[in-house]
Every structure is written in structure tokens, then in C-alpha cells.
Design a protein around this motif. Structure first.
Motif, PDB file in Angstrom:
ATOM      1  N   UNK A 108       0.841  -1.190   0.000  1.00 55.45           N
ATOM      2  CA  UNK A 108       0.000   0.000   0.000  1.00 55.45           C
ATOM      3  C   UNK A 108       0.873   1.235   0.000  1.00 55.45           C
ATOM      4  N   UNK A 109       0.679   2.092  -0.997  1.00 56.18           N
ATOM      5  CA  UNK A 109       1.414   3.347  -1.101  1.00 56.18           C
ATOM      6  C   UNK A 109       0.436   4.455  -1.482  1.00 56.18           C
ATOM      7  N   UNK A 110       0.687   5.697  -1.054  1.00 50.86           N
ATOM      8  CA  UNK A 110      -0.210   6.790  -1.439  1.00 50.86           C
ATOM      9  C   UNK A 110      -0.397   6.851  -2.954  1.00 50.86           C
ATOM     10  N   UNK A 111      -1.633   7.025  -3.390  1.00 47.26           N
ATOM     11  CA  UNK A 111      -1.916   7.116  -4.819  1.00 47.26           C
ATOM     12  C   UNK A 111      -1.189   8.316  -5.423  1.00 47.26           C
ATOM     13  N   UNK A 112      -0.598   8.092  -6.598  1.00 48.71           N
ATOM     14  CA  UNK A 112       0.122   9.138  -7.329  1.00 48.71           C
ATOM     15  C   UNK A 112      -0.588   9.409  -8.652  1.00 48.71           C
ATOM     16  N   UNK A 113      -0.235  10.512  -9.266  1.00 50.56           N
ATOM     17  CA  UNK A 113      -0.843  10.835 -10.564  1.00 50.56           C
ATOM     18  C   UNK A 113      -0.528   9.764 -11.607  1.00 50.56           C
ATOM     19  N   UNK A 114       0.634   9.140 -11.482  1.00 48.64           N
ATOM     20  CA  UNK A 114       1.013   8.106 -12.431  1.00 48.64           C
ATOM     21  C   UNK A 114       0.225   6.820 -12.309  1.00 48.64           C
TER      22      UNK A 114
END
Length: 340
Positions: free
Chosen positions: A1-7
Motif C-alpha cells: 500500500x502506497x499513497x496514490x500518485x498521478x502516475x
């Protein structure tokens, strides 16, 4: 789980936005374009910037395949809610439950939030089952995005501890809630020798003690703090239950890391939990852009408070954060006590 990024927008489209069987259960409704997925990613990134927590991209540990998104969303009108959307091919594997439990662990063990909510459309029995397994209790109904939703509530005492913590980049950062104004030792450590860290010594004001204090700790040391108190204040002559925020301070070595945003966001949620209708603070003009970015609004009406020699008009800028959809004052505000 990682913070959502624009990519992550293409992955989000393939796993969630382009899946009608998933989107039909979300209050945002159906969307089937990659531009909608990009807009959602932009919104998630902005939320992280504003609060210091938000939605995570959930990936398979072995293949790194994008499985969905799960996270905490701060809604100004309701508080913090837990939401999840998992690719149809990954459903039935307990992913929403495992990731949801990690988010609740973040909310309660790391951030010390007072409560977390969840909103689900009637008939979504699969999501309701997940919420119940996580410890949620039914808590009435609300209108969300114009739709009738069932509301569920999580409390710290009724939520199981997660087996794994999320990678939110926060290291061992956590918030500690203390009743009262906090310890002099923590305050001295945060001031780091600065004689006037708030820039108000020249005003010669007497300040009220805070009823609640949040201390942000990293690597065993205090890195930030904020305090607040609850009081009946007069807005345009009518009493309103308001929470006064103050003593927002970040250690010089930890500034520009977004710590203040998280401390302020959590303080607002605690004030909401005890019935505050409005959050209010007095700040220097140079801090107005920070609070504006965090969703606060600047007041242009005169604000008065008490001092030992009588009432005074505030020389500082006043900002408010609405919690109950009440109108902003157009005539005056009386803090009905010492400033905070």
C-alpha cells in the motif's frame, strides 16, 4: 500500500473506473473514461497534500499488480471515512479487509483520530460484510453525493490491530492526544530556543490555556503540536459552539514536511466529535495562505476577546473552518473569553 500518485491513473482506470460492477456501488457513480481516472488521481494527490493522509494504491506483494484503492477520506461535512474499491478479479481474497484494517490502524494508532465512518449504498452486502468484520457499527443514514447511504462507524476501542502497517512515508510518526495544555518540556523542545515562535509577543496579550493538545512525535521526539478549546462564542450576536485552535508549532528542523497539516486536520476531527459547529483561529497574516490551502476561510468582520483590562479587538487575522454548514458571520464575532 502506497499513497496514490498521478502516475497511477491508468491502473486506476483498468482496476476501478472502467469496471461497471465496481463503480455502480460508489457514491461518485459510473465513470468510464481515462480522463475521469486522471481527475480522481489528482483529487487523491490533493487530499494527501491537504491532510497528510488519504487513499492508497493497493498492489499485489508478489507481482506488483494494481488491485484497487483503499483509504481514508476527510469529508468536511461528515468527518473521516474509510472507502475501498477492488478490481473484480481480486475480490473474494480478503484484500479490502486487510487493507481496510491497515487504514484503521493508521487512523487510530498513528493519527489518534476519534472516529472513522464508512458510507455504503443499500444492497451492497459484500461491502457491508467487510465493514462488520472490521468492527463497524451501523450509525444511521446520510446523503452522500446526492444518494441515500447507510453510515457505519468505527471507534478505536472496537477496531482490531492490523498485522501490517501501511507505507505512508511517515516513518514512526504518530500523534498523541493530551488533555490540557501539554507539558512545558515538550513546548520548550518545540520552540528550540526561539523567544517568539508564534510572532505575538509584541501584542502583550494574555492567552487562554488549551483544553486539548496534540503532540506529533517522530523518533521519540516531539516535532509539532497544536491545542484547542471548546467554548460558546457569539457569531453575529448568536451563540455557537466553537472550538478555538492555537499553539500550532512545528520544530524548525521539521518544517516544510507537511506535519502541521496533519496535526490541524486531526484537531478539527476531535473538535467535531465533541459537538463543535465551527473551528476558529487567530493567526499572523503570513500564515493565511497555509490555512486557506487546508480549507479554512478568512473573516473580514471585527473579532473581540477579553483581556484583564477589558474587551479588545483582535489585531490578528481570523480564520474559520465550518463543521455544520452554518453561515459565516457578516457583522462581528465575540470570542467571549481570552484569545487562544
Amino acid at each position: 500500500m502506497e499513497p496514490i500518485r498521478r502516475g497511477d491513473s491508468d491502473d486506476l482506470f483498468e482496476a476501478v473506473v472502467g469496471q461497471d460492477s465496481v463503480m455502480r456501488w460508489l457514491a461518485t457513480g459510473r465513470a468510464d473514461s481515462r480522463s475521469a481516472a486522471r481527475a480522481m488521481c489528482d483529487d487523491h494527490v490533493a487530499h494527501w497534500t491537504r491532510h497528510g493522509y488519504g487513499d492508497f494504491a493497493v498492489r499485489d506483494a508478489a507481482t506488483h499488480a494494481f488491485l484497487g484503492r483503499v483509504g481514508l477520506r476527510n469529508r468536511a461535512e461528515y468527518g473521516v471515512d474509510l472507502g475501498f474499491a477492488v478490481h473484480p478479479g481480486a475480490q473474494g481474497r480478503g484484500i479490502a479487509g486487510e487493507a481496510g484494517r491497515a487504514c484503521l490502524d493508521l487512523a487510530f494508532r498513528r493519527l489518534s483520530l476519534p472516529a472513522v465512518f464508512a458510507f455504503v449504498l443499500p444492497g451492497n452486502t459484500a461491502s457491508i460484510s467487510v465493514l462488520r468484520r472490521l468492527g463497524a457499527q451501523a450509525d444511521g443514514t446520510v446523503q452522500s453525493s446526492g444518494l441515500h447511504c447507510l453510515r457505519h462507524r468505527f471507534d478505536p476501542a472496537g477496531t482490531a490491530t492490523a498485522e501490517h502497517v501501511v507505507d505512508d512515508g511517515g516513518a514512526d510518526f504518530r500523534l498523541i492526544h493530551v488533555l490540557g495544555p501539554g507539558s512545558p518540556g515538550d513546548g520548550a523542545a518545540l520552540r528550540a530556543g526561539l523567544s517568539d515562535p508564534f510572532g505575538v509577543n509584541g501584542l502583550a496579550l494574555v492567552w487562554d490555556d488549551k483544553q486539548h493538545t496534540f503532540i506529533a512525535v517522530s523518533e521519540g521526539r516531539p516535532v509539532a503540536s497544536a491545542g484547542w478549546l471548546l467554548r460558546n462564542m457569539a457569531f453575529d450576536g448568536s451563540l455557537r459552539r466553537a472550538a478555538g485552535l492555537g499553539d500550532v508549532l512545528v520544530h524548525p528542523a521539521h518544517r516544510s514536511q507537511g506535519i502541521a497539516r496533519t496535526v490541524i486536520s486531526v484537531a478539527v476531527e476531535h473538535a467535531r466529535a465533541v459537538g463543535a459547529e465551527t473551528m476558529i483561529l487567530l493567526c499572523r497574516p503570513d500564515l493565511v495562505p497555509l490555512y486557506t490551502q487546508l480549507g479554512w476561510s478568512r473573516l473580514s468582520v471585527p473579532v473581540t476577546f477579553q483581556q484583564p483590562d477589558g474587551a479588545r479587538t483582535s489585531p490578528l487575522t481570523t480564520m474559520i473552518y465550518d463543521l455544520a454548514d452554518l453561515p459565516h458571520p457578516t457583522i462581528s464575532v465575540d470570542l467571549r473569553g481570552l484569545p487562544f
